[in-house]
Design a protein around this motif. Structure first.
Motif, mmCIF file in Angstrom:
data_model
loop_
_atom_site.group_PDB
_atom_site.id
_atom_site.type_symbol
_atom_site.label_atom_id
_atom_site.label_comp_id
_atom_site.label_asym_id
_atom_site.label_seq_id
_atom_site.Cartn_x
_atom_site.Cartn_y
_atom_site.Cartn_z
ATOM 1 N N PRO A 98 0.791 -1.232 0.000
ATOM 2 C CA PRO A 98 0.000 0.000 0.000
ATOM 3 C C PRO A 98 0.827 1.288 0.000
ATOM 4 N N THR A 239 -0.881 1.426 -9.089
ATOM 5 C CA THR A 239 -2.317 1.589 -9.336
ATOM 6 C C THR A 239 -2.577 2.026 -10.769
ATOM 7 N N GLN A 261 -8.405 -5.015 -5.880
ATOM 8 C CA GLN A 261 -7.150 -5.022 -5.144
ATOM 9 C C GLN A 261 -5.962 -5.049 -6.104
#
Length: 281
Positions: A98, A239, A261
């Protein structure tokens, strides 16, 4: 499974490009070292100097560390060491993945500045992978000569950033991966053995899951940076890369619904975790 040596290398690359090593990565590597040391049992300097009780304790310690555990294989504490190391590498991934977007974002301004000469060389002077210094000399254009010199310096400058970004995808199993290649070319990929990483650095749709923007070498290939630069290059976050890959899946495949995800997190889930491996190849 995430490679421990790869984690050490990634930590070093973080330092090399000037980003903070994630705390979870630093602590995880420390704990892996603790597990490794605990599974080992160095011998005494002089066995003959041990007392009777010390020798008995050593017999028991060696027996515990090296007994064979039925059904698990391995020897004694080595079984636990391996299992704990696997748990720690997955925990590192859960915490670090993350953070990767913000790490890349912190490097984007520097990458854009250093890569600007590549874009200028490709757009203003039409330089390509096949352009040689003789070609530039024949132009008799001082601007072209200056662009050529800046181009060579630019590549040297951005190479560590390129390696850092590519190693990020390899280590944490983020796109593009060979699974992406196989999904795009279901049921069989066109003889590829490594992904094409152009999507990591494409500003727009100037990337390929196949062999576009890629130059085959005698021993291994590399990205065609000037071909990429014609339409713009940037360092993309995981991302953004996943979004680009999803756009190709939607266009060319009757692909399953794209999970929300990140790819590396999804693979960790499939592996049974509660949460989610320069030339420029």
């Amino acid at each position: 499974m995430i490679n421990v040596a790869g984690l050490h290398e990634f930590a070093s690359r973080c330092t090399a490009v000037g980003v903070d090593v994630p705390e979870a990565l630093k602590r995880g590597l420390e704990l892996i070292q603790v597990a490794n040391e605990h599974a080992e049992m160095p011998g005494p300097d002089d066995v003959l100097a041990l007392s009777d009780d010390e020798l008995r304790d050593r017999v028991e310690a060696i027996s515990m560390r090296w007994h064979v555990t039925e059904g698990l294989g391995g020897n004694g504490l080595k079984v636990g060491q391996h299992n704990v190391t696997d748990e720690l590498t997955q925990a590192i991934a859960r915490e670090v993945v993350p953070e990767l977007d913000s790490m890349v974002e912190s490097l984007q301004p520097r990458f854009d500045e250093l890569a600007a000469p590549l874009i200028a060389a490709a757009r203003d002077y039409g330089f390509t992978f096949d352009t040689t210094s003789d070609d530039v000399i024949e132009l008799a254009d001082e601007g072209a000569a200056a662009a050529w010199r800046a181009l060579r310096r630019a590549w040297t400058a951005i190479a560590p950033l390129v390696t850092f970004r590519t190693s990020m995808s390899k280590l944490f199993d983020l796109g593009p991966t060979m699974d992406d290649v196989r999904a795009h070319y279901f049921p069989r990929s066109p003889g590829m053995t490594t992904p094409n990483y152009s999507v990591l650095f494409a500003a727009g749709d100037n990337w390929s899951i196949d062999t576009g923007y890629y130059v085959e070498g005698k021993t291994r290939g590399h990205l065609d940076w000037l071909a990429l630069a014609r339409d713009g290059i940037q360092m993309n976050t995981p991302t953004v890369v996943e979004s680009k890959l999803n756009s190709r899946r939607q266009v060319r495949l009757p692909a399953p619904e794209a999970p929300s995800q990140p790819l590396g997190v999804r693979r960790a889930v499939r592996a049974g975790q509660a949460y989610p491996s320069i030339s420029s190849d």
